[in-house]
Design an enzyme around this catalytic site. Structure first.
Site, PDB file in Angstrom:
ATOM      1  N   ASN A   1      -0.332  -3.238  77.122  1.00 55.07           N
ATOM      2  CA  ASN A   1      -0.264  -2.012  77.923  1.00 55.07           C
ATOM      3  C   ASN A   1       0.177  -2.384  79.333  1.00 55.07           C
ATOM      4  OD1 ASN A   1      -0.595   0.351  79.282  1.00 55.07           O
ATOM      5  ND2 ASN A   1      -2.770   0.626  78.758  1.00 55.07           N
ATOM      6  N   VAL A   2       1.405  -2.011  79.698  1.00 56.70           N
ATOM      7  CA  VAL A   2       1.939  -2.432  81.008  1.00 56.70           C
ATOM      8  C   VAL A   2       1.173  -1.840  82.179  1.00 56.70           C
ATOM      9  CG1 VAL A   2       4.294  -2.937  80.226  1.00 56.70           C
ATOM     10  CG2 VAL A   2       3.733  -0.622  81.034  1.00 56.70           C
TER      11      VAL A   2
ATOM     12  N   LYS B   1       9.778   8.471  88.090  1.00 58.22           N
ATOM     13  CA  LYS B   1      11.147   7.953  88.046  1.00 58.22           C
ATOM     14  C   LYS B   1      11.773   7.898  89.444  1.00 58.22           C
ATOM     15  CE  LYS B   1      11.227   7.097  83.653  1.00 58.22           C
ATOM     16  NZ  LYS B   1      11.304   5.711  83.160  1.00 58.22           N
TER      17      LYS B   1
ATOM     18  N   GLY C   1       8.479  -2.150  76.397  1.00 64.66           N
ATOM     19  CA  GLY C   1       8.753  -1.024  75.501  1.00 64.66           C
ATOM     20  C   GLY C   1       9.955  -1.263  74.617  1.00 64.66           C
TER      21      GLY C   1
ATOM     22  N   ALA D   1       8.313  12.299  89.293  1.00 59.82           N
ATOM     23  CA  ALA D   1       7.763  11.528  90.418  1.00 59.82           C
ATOM     24  C   ALA D   1       7.754  10.037  90.081  1.00 59.82           C
ATOM     25  CB  ALA D   1       6.350  12.017  90.749  1.00 59.82           C
TER      26      ALA D   1
ATOM     27  N   ILE E   1      19.274  11.165  76.129  1.00 62.64           N
ATOM     28  CA  ILE E   1      19.570  10.117  75.141  1.00 62.64           C
ATOM     29  C   ILE E   1      18.781  10.402  73.861  1.00 62.64           C
ATOM     30  CG2 ILE E   1      19.595   7.606  74.713  1.00 62.64           C
ATOM     31  CD1 ILE E   1      21.199   8.402  77.250  1.00 62.64           C
TER      32      ILE E   1
ATOM     33  N   ASN F   1      11.438  -0.976  80.997  1.00 60.71           N
ATOM     34  CA  ASN F   1      11.907   0.179  80.212  1.00 60.71           C
ATOM     35  C   ASN F   1      10.763   1.051  79.693  1.00 60.71           C
ATOM     36  OD1 ASN F   1      13.772   1.584  78.089  1.00 60.71           O
ATOM     37  ND2 ASN F   1      12.167   0.581  76.887  1.00 60.71           N
TER      38      ASN F   1
ATOM     39  N   TYR G   1       6.471  12.942  85.486  1.00 61.88           N
ATOM     40  CA  TYR G   1       7.547  12.046  85.022  1.00 61.88           C
ATOM     41  C   TYR G   1       8.628  11.882  86.105  1.00 61.88           C
ATOM     42  CZ  TYR G   1      11.221  10.355  81.818  1.00 61.88           C
ATOM     43  OH  TYR G   1      12.208   9.625  81.205  1.00 61.88           O
TER      44      TYR G   1
ATOM     45  N   SER H   1      10.012  -1.729  71.253  1.00 57.85           N
ATOM     46  CA  SER H   1       9.846  -1.497  69.810  1.00 57.85           C
ATOM     47  C   SER H   1      10.771  -0.428  69.253  1.00 57.85           C
ATOM     48  CB  SER H   1       8.385  -1.135  69.490  1.00 57.85           C
ATOM     49  OG  SER H   1       7.968  -0.045  70.276  1.00 57.85           O
ATOM     50  N   ARG H   2      11.169   0.522  70.097  1.00 57.40           N
ATOM     51  CA  ARG H   2      11.951   1.672  69.602  1.00 57.40           C
ATOM     52  C   ARG H   2      12.988   2.081  70.635  1.00 57.40           C
ATOM     53  NH1 ARG H   2       8.760   6.043  70.040  1.00 57.40           N
ATOM     54  NH2 ARG H   2       6.879   4.990  70.739  1.00 57.40           N
TER      55      ARG H   2
HETATM   56  P1  NAI Z   1      10.545   6.022  73.273  1.00 57.74           P
HETATM   57  O1  NAI Z   1       9.399   6.981  73.327  1.00 57.74           O
HETATM   58  O2  NAI Z   1      11.496   6.093  72.134  1.00 57.74           O
HETATM   59  O3  NAI Z   1       9.982   4.520  73.377  1.00 57.74           O
HETATM   60  C1  NAI Z   1       9.041   4.179  74.360  1.00 57.74           C
HETATM   61  C2  NAI Z   1       8.747   2.699  74.307  1.00 57.74           C
HETATM   62  O4  NAI Z   1       7.793   2.399  75.349  1.00 57.74           O
HETATM   63  C3  NAI Z   1       8.093   2.263  73.004  1.00 57.74           C
HETATM   64  O5  NAI Z   1       8.573   0.979  72.675  1.00 57.74           O
HETATM   65  C4  NAI Z   1       6.605   2.198  73.353  1.00 57.74           C
HETATM   66  O6  NAI Z   1       5.876   1.269  72.559  1.00 57.74           O
HETATM   67  C5  NAI Z   1       6.685   1.737  74.788  1.00 57.74           C
HETATM   68  N1  NAI Z   1       5.474   2.040  75.576  1.00 57.74           N
HETATM   69  C6  NAI Z   1       4.892   3.254  75.778  1.00 57.74           C
HETATM   70  N2  NAI Z   1       3.787   3.113  76.542  1.00 57.74           N
HETATM   71  C7  NAI Z   1       3.675   1.795  76.835  1.00 57.74           C
HETATM   72  C8  NAI Z   1       2.737   1.015  77.579  1.00 57.74           C
HETATM   73  N3  NAI Z   1       1.682   1.576  78.181  1.00 57.74           N
HETATM   74  N4  NAI Z   1       2.936  -0.329  77.660  1.00 57.74           N
HETATM   75  C9  NAI Z   1       3.990  -0.924  77.036  1.00 57.74           C
HETATM   76  N5  NAI Z   1       4.901  -0.241  76.317  1.00 57.74           N
HETATM   77  C10 NAI Z   1       4.749   1.099  76.223  1.00 57.74           C
HETATM   78  O7  NAI Z   1      11.307   6.217  74.667  1.00 57.74           O
HETATM   79  P2  NAI Z   1      12.855   6.062  75.049  1.00 57.74           P
HETATM   80  O8  NAI Z   1      13.480   7.405  74.948  1.00 57.74           O
HETATM   81  O9  NAI Z   1      13.448   4.924  74.341  1.00 57.74           O
HETATM   82  O10 NAI Z   1      12.725   5.754  76.612  1.00 57.74           O
HETATM   83  C11 NAI Z   1      12.796   4.446  77.156  1.00 57.74           C
HETATM   84  C12 NAI Z   1      12.874   4.560  78.670  1.00 57.74           C
HETATM   85  O11 NAI Z   1      14.022   5.347  79.036  1.00 57.74           O
HETATM   86  C13 NAI Z   1      11.667   5.263  79.285  1.00 57.74           C
HETATM   87  O12 NAI Z   1      11.340   4.668  80.521  1.00 57.74           O
HETATM   88  C14 NAI Z   1      12.179   6.680  79.507  1.00 57.74           C
HETATM   89  O13 NAI Z   1      11.483   7.321  80.537  1.00 57.74           O
HETATM   90  C15 NAI Z   1      13.623   6.409  79.878  1.00 57.74           C
HETATM   91  N6  NAI Z   1      14.511   7.541  79.709  1.00 57.74           N
HETATM   92  C16 NAI Z   1      14.730   8.098  78.471  1.00 57.74           C
HETATM   93  C17 NAI Z   1      15.590   9.181  78.354  1.00 57.74           C
HETATM   94  C18 NAI Z   1      15.892   9.812  77.044  1.00 57.74           C
HETATM   95  O14 NAI Z   1      16.646  10.805  77.040  1.00 57.74           O
HETATM   96  N7  NAI Z   1      15.392   9.320  75.933  1.00 57.74           N
HETATM   97  C19 NAI Z   1      16.256   9.760  79.535  1.00 57.74           C
HETATM   98  C20 NAI Z   1      15.944   9.105  80.765  1.00 57.74           C
HETATM   99  C21 NAI Z   1      15.107   8.033  80.837  1.00 57.74           C
END
Ligand code: NAI
Length: 254
Positions: free
Chosen positions: A70-71, A166, A13, A164, A195, A97, A162, A15-16
């Site tokens: 797709n992981v 984590k 993950g 569960a 975040i 991630n 979600y 890309s963003r």
């Molecule tokens: P985001 O939605 O901005 O980015 C998600 C990333 O995961 C993207 O690169 C997307 O392409 C990738 N992705 C989604 N499904 C996928 C799949 N099936 N296979 C491969 N890649 C996949 O999310 P964000 O906010 O950057 O979150 C990243 C991690 O941090 C996640 O695990 C999220 O649960 C965790 N997190 C985020 C928080 C926040 O406040 N943003 C707080 C706590 C944890």
């Protein structure tokens, strides 16, 4: 430095959001970053984001290469790791991630909502850990960092699936830390709080304000705040740390 001497970092993950910041934290001449991404709803848009991450890492003096994977699917993860290994012969650092949300109150949550989130967030980390660890065990060196969440520790209404997933990540982290310790591999988790990324941009102003009110440091976190903790756990300074969960939440959880 010769290409084969550079440490290989795999980020899921990337890309963003937080994943991109993590890739950038490894943008250095002694590292090669391989990251994946996946979006069935917007494959072309997600690919464009991935290309941007690649360019940013290169601009910062590093190397990055991405693939849509797709992981949740073992066969796809297997093929991705095979490609990385065929090209480099090693995997030194894995950051699990990739994550998604499908929020609903428990009584309205469907089996599909549950499975989709558990499959990506938890099963995805299980697949990647196994393929990466196989390569790490051979070299007797590895760093695995799993991105959990504060929600996996304290819960959150509307996020049973979600939370569960984590909480499961934390159990996976502690167990794999114990299983791999003798092989020179450390496994830790980083638990972010609130975040600023696309994931949290979807929240209403009311929820946002209520979240911000719960943060002792008085601000939302940035992806870089999480990436710095990941970089530390991957560094040689963190050799004696394993099985831990580091909270990066501005004190939201103390
Ligand atoms: P985001 O939605 O901005 O980015 C998600 C990333 O995961 C993207 O690169 C997307 O392409 C990738 N992705 C989604 N499904 C996928 C799949 N099936 N296979 C491969 N890649 C996949 O999310 P964000 O906010 O950057 O979150 C990243 C991690 O941090 C996640 O695990 C999220 O649960 C965790 N997190 C985020 C928080 C926040 O406040 N943003 C707080 C706590 C944890």
């Amino acid at each position: 430095m010769k290409k084969e001497e550079k440490r290989v970092v795999v980020v899921t993950g990337g890309s963003r959001g937080i994943g991109r910041a993590i890739c950038l934290a490894f943008a250095a001449p002694d590292k090669q970053v391989f990251f994946n991404y996946f979006s069935p709803a917007d494959p072309e848009g997600e690919k464009a984001h991935a290309k941007k991450t690649e360019a940013l890492v290169k601009e910062a003096g590093g190397f990055a290469k991405s693939a849509s994977v797709n992981v949740a699917l073992e066969t796809d993860v297997k093929a991705f790791f095979k490609e990385v290994l065929d090209e480099t012969g090693r995997i030194d650092i894995l950051v699990n991630n990739a994550g998604i949300t499908k929020d609903k109150l428990l009584m309205r949550m469907t089996e599909q909502d549950w499975d989709a989130v558990l499959d990506v967030n938890l099963k995805g980390a299980f697949h990647c850990t196994r393929f990466a660890a196989r390569a790490m065990i051979q070299k007797r060196y590895g760093r695995i960092i799993n991105i959990a969440s504060i929600v996996g520790v304290i819960g959150n209404p509307g996020q049973a699936n979600y939370a569960a997933s984590k909480a499961g990540i934390i159990g996976l982290t502690k167990t794999s830390a114990r299983e791999f310790a003798q092989r020179g591999i450390t496994v830790n988790a980083v638990a972010p709080g609130f975040i600023e990324t696309d994931m949290t941009a979807a929240l209403s102003e009311k929820v946002r304000a209520s979240m911000l009110g719960q943060i002792p440091l008085g601000r939302a976190g940035q992806p870089e705040d999480v990436a710095h903790a990941v970089a530390f756990l991957a560094s040689d300074e963190a050799t004696y740390i394993t099985g831990q969960v580091i909270h990066v939440s501005g004190g939201m959880y103390i």
